[in-house]
Structure formats: C-alpha cells, structure tokens
Enzyme design. Structure first.
Site, PDB file in Angstrom:
ATOM      1  N   CYS A 249      -2.225  12.104  -6.570  1.00  0.00           N
ATOM      2  CA  CYS A 249      -2.188  12.951  -5.381  1.00  0.00           C
ATOM      3  C   CYS A 249      -2.061  14.400  -5.803  1.00  0.00           C
ATOM      4  CB  CYS A 249      -0.955  12.632  -4.528  1.00  0.00           C
ATOM      5  SG  CYS A 249      -0.949  10.965  -3.960  1.00  0.00           S
TER       6      CYS A 249
ATOM      7  N   ASN B  24       2.653   6.617  -7.125  1.00  0.00           N
ATOM      8  CA  ASN B  24       1.209   6.846  -7.119  1.00  0.00           C
ATOM      9  C   ASN B  24       1.029   8.320  -7.479  1.00  0.00           C
ATOM     10  OD1 ASN B  24      -1.421   7.466  -6.466  1.00  0.00           O
ATOM     11  ND2 ASN B  24      -1.423   6.352  -4.529  1.00  0.00           N
TER      12      ASN B  24
ATOM     13  N   ASN C 106     -13.836   3.735  -3.212  1.00  0.00           N
ATOM     14  CA  ASN C 106     -13.138   3.888  -1.941  1.00  0.00           C
ATOM     15  C   ASN C 106     -12.466   5.234  -1.834  1.00  0.00           C
ATOM     16  OD1 ASN C 106      -9.952   3.796  -1.746  1.00  0.00           O
ATOM     17  ND2 ASN C 106     -10.525   2.614  -3.564  1.00  0.00           N
ATOM     18  N   ALA C 107     -12.414   5.710  -0.601  1.00  0.00           N
ATOM     19  CA  ALA C 107     -11.682   6.942  -0.286  1.00  0.00           C
ATOM     20  C   ALA C 107     -11.002   6.715   1.051  1.00  0.00           C
ATOM     21  CB  ALA C 107     -12.641   8.124  -0.222  1.00  0.00           C
TER      22      ALA C 107
ATOM     23  N   GLY D 159     -10.039  -4.127 -12.480  1.00  0.00           N
ATOM     24  CA  GLY D 159     -11.146  -5.076 -12.496  1.00  0.00           C
ATOM     25  C   GLY D 159     -10.820  -6.476 -12.954  1.00  0.00           C
TER      26      GLY D 159
ATOM     27  N   LEU E 291      -5.112   7.283   1.757  1.00  0.00           N
ATOM     28  CA  LEU E 291      -3.704   6.881   1.902  1.00  0.00           C
ATOM     29  C   LEU E 291      -3.281   6.690   3.356  1.00  0.00           C
ATOM     30  CD1 LEU E 291      -1.839   9.027  -0.804  1.00  0.00           C
ATOM     31  CD2 LEU E 291      -2.801   6.733  -1.014  1.00  0.00           C
TER      32      LEU E 291
ATOM     33  N   LYS F  60       0.845  -1.195   0.000  1.00  0.00           N
ATOM     34  CA  LYS F  60       0.000   0.000   0.000  1.00  0.00           C
ATOM     35  C   LYS F  60       0.882   1.249   0.000  1.00  0.00           C
ATOM     36  CE  LYS F  60      -1.423  -0.165   4.664  1.00  0.00           C
ATOM     37  NZ  LYS F  60      -2.452   0.533   5.382  1.00  0.00           N
TER      38      LYS F  60
ATOM     39  N   GLY G  13      -6.485  -6.313  -7.927  1.00  0.00           N
ATOM     40  CA  GLY G  13      -6.803  -5.455  -6.778  1.00  0.00           C
ATOM     41  C   GLY G  13      -8.058  -5.883  -6.069  1.00  0.00           C
TER      42      GLY G  13
END
Lengths: 260, 303
Positions: B130, B127, B69-70, B244, B73, B45, B265
């Site tokens: 952001c 990532n 999802n939220a 997916g 982080l 993660k 995922g």
C-alpha cells in the site's frame, strides 16, 4: 449451492457457434431458479484457469437435467463445445440472486443475443405459472438468432428482431419494443439480459416507459461465490453508491439501481 | 504416523495450509463448499481502519495461467468487522489471521491496537503493498527504512505473532526481509502479487478500471519460489510461501525452498477443495518418504 460433477447428457450445436448443453444433476435441476448461474470448470489444466459462468437456460426437475445455452467465442467455450456425452463437468451452483417476479402481466422479456438464455428459463417458468409472457429477442442477423421457440412451450409470444431484417422485424430491440408499446402493448414487468450497452439503452428508455425493469449483468469473475469482490458493479441504493457483486447480490439487479 | 501439525513462530497449526488474503473473504462465502476447520489457518481479506469502496470495474481479467486483479482493498472497515465479522470468525475452531493495511503508519498502528484488545485472533499480517501517503506514495513494502519503521511501530502495540507480507515488486527482496526482521516481525510471508497490466486492443485502453493490477496464479510461481529461497538465506525468520500453488507438488516446492507453511490463493477460485486436497497429498508424501513431519523438508533445496 453445491459443487457437483454433472453428467453431460447432450451437447447440440443448434446453429454455427451456438450450443445447447444438457447436464444431468438432480440437485441443480431442483435448486436452480431463473436468473441464477452455474460456474463451470471448463479445463483441468492451467489455461483457461478460471471457471466460466453460464446462466441457467432451463431445467427439467423430472429428468434431473439443467440446460445451458452458450456461444463459442473463446478458449473456455471452445473447450465446452468439445464435451462428449458421458463426460463429467465440475459445476458450482446454482449461484447468484434470481429474478423476482412481482405478479403483473404480461411479463415482457427483452433479450439481446445469447443473453436470451436466462430469459428462456424465466419465460418457461412464468408460463408454467399461468402467466402471460412476451419475448422480444434481437440479434444482428439471422445467423446470430436462435430458433428459441424450440426451447419454450407454446404460449410465449415471441417477437424476433434482427438489425438487418433477415428474420422478424427489422431494427434494434429497444425501437422494436417501442413500436409494440405504440401498438398498444401494456407490459406489467420487464426483464432484460444482453450486452451491457443494450441494457443501458433499455434502462434509459425505461425512464420514459416507467415499468419495473430487472436486468441480468455480466462481469469478469474469479471466485463466483462472493469472496473476492472481483465482479463488483456500481449500484445506487438509498441515495448511496456502493459496489455490489454480480455473483452474489446479482447477476439480477433492478435497472434503476444500476449506475450505467 | 506422519503429522501435518506445524509450528511457525509461536503459532500452532493443524496443517501448514493457509488461505491467501483476499481470496477467501471472511470465510463464510466458502463455508457451504468445504469444511473450514480443515484449514491450517484462515487469513481474511485485508482490513483497513475506514471502509473502502474499492476500485472501479473491471477489477479482474484472466491472463495466461493466472489472473490480474485490482480490487482496491474493498472492505467494510474495522468497526463493521469487529461487530459483524469477528464474532462468527471467533466461533470457528480455526487459527484466525487478520491482514491489515493503511495509508499511514498511524492507521496500521490504530488497527493493531484495536485488534490486540480482541480475543480469538492468532496473528496479524501486514499487507505492505500500500502507498504511504505521507511519504509521497512510496509503497510501505518497497523501502527498507519505511518498512522497518512500520513493522517496529506495529510491533510495539501488537503482542501476538506478527507476519510481514513482502511484495515481489522490489529489486532485492532479501533487504526488505532483513528490514522486516529488524523491525520485529516474527514471520515473513511472500509473495504478494506482481504488478502487471493488460491493454484492451479493441479500445486501445487499459483493461482494468485501475489500469494496473496484481498478477497471481501459477504464472508467478517460479518467481515466488525463488523469492522464498532468497529470503530463507537472508533471515532466520520462519516463512509462509505463496504464489500460484495449485497442488501438492507446488506446495512442496515452497517448503523445500524454505517455507514452514504455505498459502493457497487463486487456486481456491478454481477448485475450492484445493487446500484439503493438498493436505491429503502432503500426508501421502510424508508416508511414502518415511518422514514424520514437513519440518524435515523445510529448506532442503539449499546447499
């Protein structure tokens, strides 16, 4: 914790919308403790996609069975309500941190609606340990109130409460419990499960009552095993506010640590 | 005998199957459910320099064939990671890919520098979903100039394979892919989640505590496959496809669109054995097709 394919032994509609599911899986029957949950794959298709958590409502280690209690409220529980004897159900579990009983009597269980499920397991286990147990069980009306005495050995003192007075004492659970305190009930420890607003009221009132109170919380979940952080709730510990996972540190929390 | 051994840039993987960042924690959560060593690589993660507490709940909600999802982080930060997580990860015999994020270029660079001094890390994944707080909150991954600058700065301090994870929330993903390539990325991964929201009609308010979230799961797969297809034509960099993937055929779609490796995922939440199951399925596919390696299938969907 394991992934297993439990055998559906029995599915019983005990009242409209309420079901009692008996699964055979000796490992789960041995391992599950009151407060823990199973994470069920209700569909092999894409909808609903995610697993669904259900508190364990009881076990019979001798028979190798685990009992779940659920209310049919949506796509996931619709599918569960169609299970047939002999089907296999993919389960992850047992998951989560169980209730901790510190030993004071009587243990008082405060249940709202289908939140009674983990408390039935806890009540039965405390009773088997020779403890004195009271269950205050509230619901909106008679149709939403389950005949839970069926699932408990004789000895648990059950107080039924309905908001419309159709069964048992009329009113709301916190007030009914308050009246029992006024009549002289002196709990050792409290354990609660139900809708969050009810738990929040109990937590607030317990500021006056001052008993050790553990609550079992619910939150939307994705992984169920602590990886995704999706089910986190705000917890206050040692003066610090942190997020803890309902699936891992929970679902049972000390009420004074929950940020309501 | 066909083999799933995969080479992507200079990374050698036993299988082309990775975990998608954020869906597998730091690995230990799933250790009792599956053989982690069966993974082609573990993408942990996202890590940030300082600990992050994450977003207020509710943090996720199921949607048709997917989830929003939220999480925000939530992670323990670099210092704790190096002390408490990296040692057990280093001891697993599995390529370790660290996903990093920051509010500024400097934070990404500081993370990359610190991780470059560690052993046992196979690659870094940026990532890019952001906000850059010094550029008015524009997401790093949505502006070609900001993206190229970030990738090149991390490149200058990170010596092993560098993966740029592209966001699908852009007009022309190919432009961003080229910017990441120019900045010095070795591998591109796509897609991150699609932005979305759900409104609770009982309250008339956004359901998620953060209002908006990232959509994942099979619902996004056609979008993701198309983006891999486009990125494959835009750059020569090897690609990691995701979005997916639930089964072998889904993984094959990404490979045929141009991905050398794929990541799983949301499916991990549904079926923790998804990755080993797909590994077996890909093996069967190769045998039946009489192929030696999946490399022969990469990008075959293109004219």
């Amino acid at each position: 914790m394991k992934q297993c394919r439990a055998l559906v032994r029995k599915l019983e509609e005990i009242s409209p919308y309420f079901y009692y599911l008996t699964l055979e899986e000796p490992y789960l029957a041995q391992a599950a403790q009151p407060g823990q949950f199973l994470y069920l794959r209700v569909s092999t298709g894409l909808s609903p996609l995610l697993r669904r958590p259900f508190s364990v409502a009881g076990t019979s280690p001798a028979a190798g069975t685990v009992l779940l209690l659920f209310r049919r409220v949506g796509a996931g529980t619709d599918l569960l309500s169609c299970l047939q004897e002999g089907d296999r159900l993919d389960c992850l579990g047992p998951l989560g941190t169980p209730f901790t009983y510190y030993g004071s009597e009587p243990a008082v269980l405060l249940a709202g609606g289908v939140g009674v499920a983990p408390l039935l397991f806890l009540g039965e286990s405390l009773l088997n340990g020779g403890k004195s147990v009271h269950l205050f069980y509230g619901a909106a009306d008679a149709t939403a109130l389950l005949p839970v005495e069926r699932f408990l050995s004789p000895g648990v003192l059950i107080h039924y409460i309905t908001e419309d007075g159709s069964v048992g004492e009329q009113g709301k659970l916190p007030q009914a419990f308050q009246r029992a305190l006024d009549r002289g009930l002196s709990p050792g420890e409290l354990f609660a499960c139900g809708p969050r607003p009810l738990l929040a009221v109990l937590a607030r009132e317990n500021g006056q009552w001052g008993y050790p109170l553990q609550v079992s919380l619910e939150e939307n979940m994705a992984c169920g095993v602590g990886a995704c952080q999706g089910c986190s709730v705000l917890i206050q510990k040692d003066g610090e506010t942190v997020y803890e996972r309902v699936c891992r540190e929970g679902p049972v929390f000390h009420s004074k640590e929950v940020v309501w | 005998m066909p083999s799933l051994k995969t080479r992507i840039a200079s990374l050698a993987l036993e299988t082309p199957l990775l975990t998608a960042s954020g869906t597998f924690g730091f690995g230990d959560e799933y250790a009792s459910l599956m053989r982690l060593e069966g993974l082609g690589g573990l993408v942990v993660k996202t890590l940030t320099l300082k600990p992050r507490s994450g977003n207020p709940p509710p943090r996720l909600v199921e949607t048709p064939a997917g989830m929003l999802n939220a999480i925000g982080l939530q992670n323990p930060g670099l210092k704790h990671f190096l002390k408490a997580e990296l040692p057990h990860l280093q001891n697993r015999n599995i390529p370790l890919i660290i996903s990093i994020a920051g509010d500024t270029e400097e934070e990404y660079v500081a993370l990359a520098e610190a991780l470059d001094r560690q052993t046992g890390i196979a690659a870094l994944e940026l990532n890019l979903s952001c906000p850059n707080v010094k550029k008015g909150g524009i997401l790093f991954g949505t502006d070609v100039v900001i993206l190229e600058s970030l990738v090149s700065k991390v490149r200058s301090v990170w010596n092993k394979p560098l993966i740029a994870k592209l966001t699908p929330n852009v007009t022309a993903v190919a432009d961003l892919a080229r910017a990441a390539a120019t900045g010095g990325a070795d591998i591109l991964s796509a897609i991150n989640t699609l932005r979305g929201m759900v409104i609770d009609v009982a309250t008339g308010r956004p359901l998620l505590g953060n209002r908006f979230g990232g959509l994942s799961g099979p619902a996004v797969r056609p979008v993701a496959v198309k983006m891999i297809y486009e990125i494959f034509e835009a750059t020569k960099l090897p690609l990691i496809g995701m979005g997916g993937i639930m089964n072998t055929d889904d993984a094959l779609q990404f490979i045929m669109a141009g991905a050398t490796a794929v990541a799983v995922g949301t499916a991990n939440f549904v079926e923790p054995q998804t990755i080993p199951q797909i590994a077996a399925g890909l093996n069967d596919y190769l045998e039946k097709a009489g192929l030696e390696s999946l490399h022969e299938l990469v990008g075959v969907a293109h004219d």
